[in-house]
Scaffold this motif. Structure first.
Motif, PDB file in Angstrom:
ATOM      1  N   UNK A   1       0.775  -1.245   0.000  1.00 54.79           N
ATOM      2  CA  UNK A   1       0.000   0.000   0.000  1.00 54.79           C
ATOM      3  C   UNK A   1       0.803   1.290   0.000  1.00 54.79           C
ATOM      4  N   UNK A   2       2.105   1.206  -0.249  1.00 50.93           N
ATOM      5  CA  UNK A   2       2.912   2.436  -0.201  1.00 50.93           C
ATOM      6  C   UNK A   2       2.312   3.515  -1.103  1.00 50.93           C
ATOM      7  N   UNK A   3       2.075   3.174  -2.372  1.00 53.74           N
ATOM      8  CA  UNK A   3       1.598   4.200  -3.321  1.00 53.74           C
ATOM      9  C   UNK A   3       0.155   4.607  -3.019  1.00 53.74           C
ATOM     10  N   UNK A   4      -0.669   3.647  -2.636  1.00 57.35           N
ATOM     11  CA  UNK A   4      -2.064   3.966  -2.318  1.00 57.35           C
ATOM     12  C   UNK A   4      -2.127   4.965  -1.164  1.00 57.35           C
TER      13      UNK A   4
ATOM     14  N   UNK B   1      -2.916  -8.011   3.423  1.00 50.66           N
ATOM     15  CA  UNK B   1      -2.941  -7.908   4.895  1.00 50.66           C
ATOM     16  C   UNK B   1      -1.910  -6.872   5.352  1.00 50.66           C
ATOM     17  N   UNK B   2      -0.775  -6.821   4.654  1.00 50.20           N
ATOM     18  CA  UNK B   2       0.220  -5.781   4.973  1.00 50.20           C
ATOM     19  C   UNK B   2      -0.360  -4.392   4.713  1.00 50.20           C
ATOM     20  N   UNK B   3      -1.048  -4.257   3.566  1.00 56.12           N
ATOM     21  CA  UNK B   3      -1.630  -2.944   3.220  1.00 56.12           C
ATOM     22  C   UNK B   3      -2.686  -2.536   4.243  1.00 56.12           C
ATOM     23  N   UNK B   4      -3.469  -3.510   4.679  1.00 62.47           N
ATOM     24  CA  UNK B   4      -4.514  -3.250   5.683  1.00 62.47           C
ATOM     25  C   UNK B   4      -3.866  -2.741   6.979  1.00 62.47           C
ATOM     26  N   UNK B   5      -2.821  -3.438   7.397  1.00 60.45           N
ATOM     27  CA  UNK B   5      -2.134  -3.084   8.643  1.00 60.45           C
ATOM     28  C   UNK B   5      -1.449  -1.717   8.520  1.00 60.45           C
TER      29      UNK B   5
ATOM     30  N   UNK C   1      -1.987   0.783   6.436  1.00 60.12           N
ATOM     31  CA  UNK C   1      -2.904   1.924   6.277  1.00 60.12           C
ATOM     32  C   UNK C   1      -3.645   2.216   7.578  1.00 60.12           C
ATOM     33  N   UNK C   2      -4.039   1.155   8.280  1.00 70.42           N
ATOM     34  CA  UNK C   2      -4.741   1.356   9.555  1.00 70.42           C
ATOM     35  C   UNK C   2      -3.818   2.071  10.543  1.00 70.42           C
ATOM     36  N   UNK C   3      -2.577   1.628  10.595  1.00 70.51           N
ATOM     37  CA  UNK C   3      -1.626   2.257  11.522  1.00 70.51           C
ATOM     38  C   UNK C   3      -1.380   3.718  11.159  1.00 70.51           C
TER      39      UNK C   3
ATOM     40  N   UNK D   1      -8.223   2.862   3.123  1.00 70.98           N
ATOM     41  CA  UNK D   1      -8.125   2.313   1.774  1.00 70.98           C
ATOM     42  C   UNK D   1      -9.199   1.247   1.613  1.00 70.98           C
ATOM     43  N   UNK D   2      -9.703   1.118   0.369  1.00 67.21           N
ATOM     44  CA  UNK D   2     -10.603  -0.002   0.078  1.00 67.21           C
ATOM     45  C   UNK D   2      -9.743  -1.072  -0.602  1.00 67.21           C
TER      46      UNK D   2
END
Ligand SMILES: C[S@@+](CC[C@H](N)C(=O)[O-])C[C@H]1O[C@@H](n2cnc3c(N)ncnc32)[C@H](O)[C@@H]1O
Length: 251
Positions: A72-75, A97-101, A103-105, A110-111
């Motif tokens: 999720x770096x770019x998102x 799961x990495x992107x979820x974690x 972005x939440x942190x 993000x969807x």
């Protein structure tokens, strides 16, 4: 004033980073780097810094689709630039799961969907900006992916990055050549996809590695006009019409 993380919170972040490893994106979460020993350095930040200027600083309200979003770096960067809806898709659930974690942190919404680029039609909408970074050469069907992006999700801008190997010049190609023409295919700058049957850089998902002329020709062929080439591997394109393919008369 101590603005650091509580040791217990830090330990739980560290544990989650380890559970989700290995990371391809080096992100800083709770002061900790997720991929500090990345073979490309502080990646993808060091890459992003070379082409970040290609997009407006403020993309307020724009909708963005990040295909192959990884952690999720770019998102996340798109949200930081003011984007409205940001959707990230990736075929790999661990990366999601990495992107979820991450972005939440970061307190960023993000969807995220586990989805292949070949299924983008299921999203049922177009986006102002589509990111297609580092995915093209991982596909067995790269032109199909570009066609599907053009047909279903590209509303206006497409930002593309592809690994490239081979010749870096772009030849003038004619509209047609006679069947007897052989020399053309010996030229190093002819648009070329290098097919990798087994592995490249230890990765069995590197399928077709294009030279520069091939990336540019494929983008045009799929209906994208190249507007900017801010970095060796990166293109900012605008959706245009697909070139018409006229069948030749029977021989
Ligand atoms: C080299 S990484 C690039 C990640 C990120 N876009 C970047 O530029 O840093 C390739 C990503 O594409 C994802 N991917 C590979 N094949 C895919 C497919 N068919 N559909 C969607 N994502 C795919 C991988 O899981 C991985 O996260």
């Amino acid at each position: 004033m101590n603005v650091g993380f509580h040791p217990k919170r830090k330990a739980s972040i560290r544990q989650r980073i380890e559970e989700l490893a290995p990371w391809f994106h080096n992100m800083t979460i709770g002061g900790m780097a997720t991929a500090p020993d990345h073979f490309l350095g502080d990646y993808p930040r060091c890459k992003w810094e070379k082409f970040a200027h290609a997009l407006p600083q403020d993309i307020a309200g724009c909708s963005v689709l990040d295909i192959g979003c990884n952690a999720g770096f770019y998102a996340i960067e798109m949200k930081r630039r003011g984007a409205g809806l940001v959707v990230g898709i990736d075929s790999n659930p661990r990366y999601l799961a990495q992107a979820e974690f991450a972005s939440t942190q970061a307190g960023i919404d993000l969807e995220l969907h586990q989805m292949s680029v070949y299924d983008v039609g299921r999203l049922g909408r177009k986006f102002d900006l589509v990111l297609f970074l580092g995915v093209l050469y991982h596909l067995r069907h790269p032109l199909l992916a570009l066609d599907l992006i053009h047909e279903h999700v590209a509303g206006d801008l497409l930002l593309v990055q592809s690994l490239q190997r081979g010749n870096d010049t772009v030849p003038k190609v004619r509209d047609d050549y006679p069947f007897s023409e052989w020399q053309l295919f010996e030229k190093a700058d002819f648009p070329r996809l290098h097919f990798v049957e087994h592995r490249y850089a230890g990765d069995p998902t590197n399928w077709f590695i294009p030279n520069r002329a091939a990336v540019e020709a494929m983008l045009r062929s799929a209906g994208f006009r190249i507007e900017m080439h801010p970095e060796r591997e990166v293109y900012l394109c605008r959706r245009g019409g697909r070139p018409e393919i006229v069948e030749p008369p029977p021989l």
